[in-house]
Design an enzyme around this catalytic site. Sequence first.
Site, PDB file in Angstrom:
ATOM      1  N   ALA A 191       0.868  -1.182   0.000  1.00  0.00           N
ATOM      2  CA  ALA A 191       0.000   0.000   0.000  1.00  0.00           C
ATOM      3  C   ALA A 191       0.899   1.224   0.000  1.00  0.00           C
ATOM      4  O   ALA A 191       1.990   1.194   0.576  1.00  0.00           O
ATOM      5  CB  ALA A 191      -0.904   0.025   1.228  1.00  0.00           C
ATOM      6  N   SER A 243       0.429   3.718   1.662  1.00  0.00           N
ATOM      7  CA  SER A 243       0.470   4.232   3.036  1.00  0.00           C
ATOM      8  C   SER A 243       1.566   3.557   3.865  1.00  0.00           C
ATOM      9  O   SER A 243       1.862   4.005   4.963  1.00  0.00           O
ATOM     10  CB  SER A 243      -0.888   4.037   3.722  1.00  0.00           C
ATOM     11  OG  SER A 243      -1.249   2.680   3.753  1.00  0.00           O
ATOM     12  N   TYR A 244       2.188   2.506   3.329  1.00  0.00           N
ATOM     13  CA  TYR A 244       3.282   1.848   4.045  1.00  0.00           C
ATOM     14  C   TYR A 244       4.554   2.649   3.816  1.00  0.00           C
ATOM     15  O   TYR A 244       5.219   2.529   2.802  1.00  0.00           O
ATOM     16  CB  TYR A 244       3.496   0.420   3.555  1.00  0.00           C
ATOM     17  CG  TYR A 244       2.323  -0.518   3.707  1.00  0.00           C
ATOM     18  CD1 TYR A 244       1.224  -0.206   4.483  1.00  0.00           C
ATOM     19  CD2 TYR A 244       2.322  -1.738   3.047  1.00  0.00           C
ATOM     20  CE1 TYR A 244       0.156  -1.079   4.600  1.00  0.00           C
ATOM     21  CE2 TYR A 244       1.268  -2.626   3.170  1.00  0.00           C
ATOM     22  CZ  TYR A 244       0.182  -2.289   3.946  1.00  0.00           C
ATOM     23  OH  TYR A 244      -0.864  -3.164   4.057  1.00  0.00           O
ATOM     24  N   GLY A 245       4.889   3.479   4.742  1.00  0.00           N
ATOM     25  CA  GLY A 245       6.113   4.271   4.645  1.00  0.00           C
ATOM     26  C   GLY A 245       5.929   5.736   4.972  1.00  0.00           C
ATOM     27  O   GLY A 245       6.686   6.249   5.738  1.00  0.00           O
TER      28      GLY A 245
END
Length: 153
Positions: free
Chosen positions: A62, A64-66
């Site tokens: 995703a 949003s990972y990071g």
Amino acid sequence: MTLNAANSGSFKIAGDLEVHRLGYGAMRITGEGIWGEPRDRAECLRTLKRLPELGINFIDTANSYGPDVSEQLIREALHPYKGLLIATKAGLERPGPNNWTLNGRPDYLIDETHKASRNLASNRYRYGNYIGSIRKCLPPNSSMRSNFSWTIN
């Protein structure tokens, strides 16, 4: 004994995309709190590069990972994605480590899909129902209630 994800069996997504039952979840290749760069970037890249060797042909990520870090590492390690299906999600804003805010606004989801395309260096998509939690943020008659992006190569 050689490990191979193909031994886990397979199934089809969207009727024609065959993936092995054992895939890879790329949430934890980022920094602490699923935020920022990983502590050991070289090790993360080495792990990702080994996935095809292990027969893993499905990767879940995703932007949003990071944020964005997971997708960018996947691109760096594995692009072009020969024989791989990369599933990416949108709809979560990240104000900081371990903080997740739902955002199912259609304009935000469209922008995030374009950003994922840039992060993963791919513009090939399939659409379907992948973001269940976002559905409750959208009006009942919204055409976006069932959209997600699959990156396919």
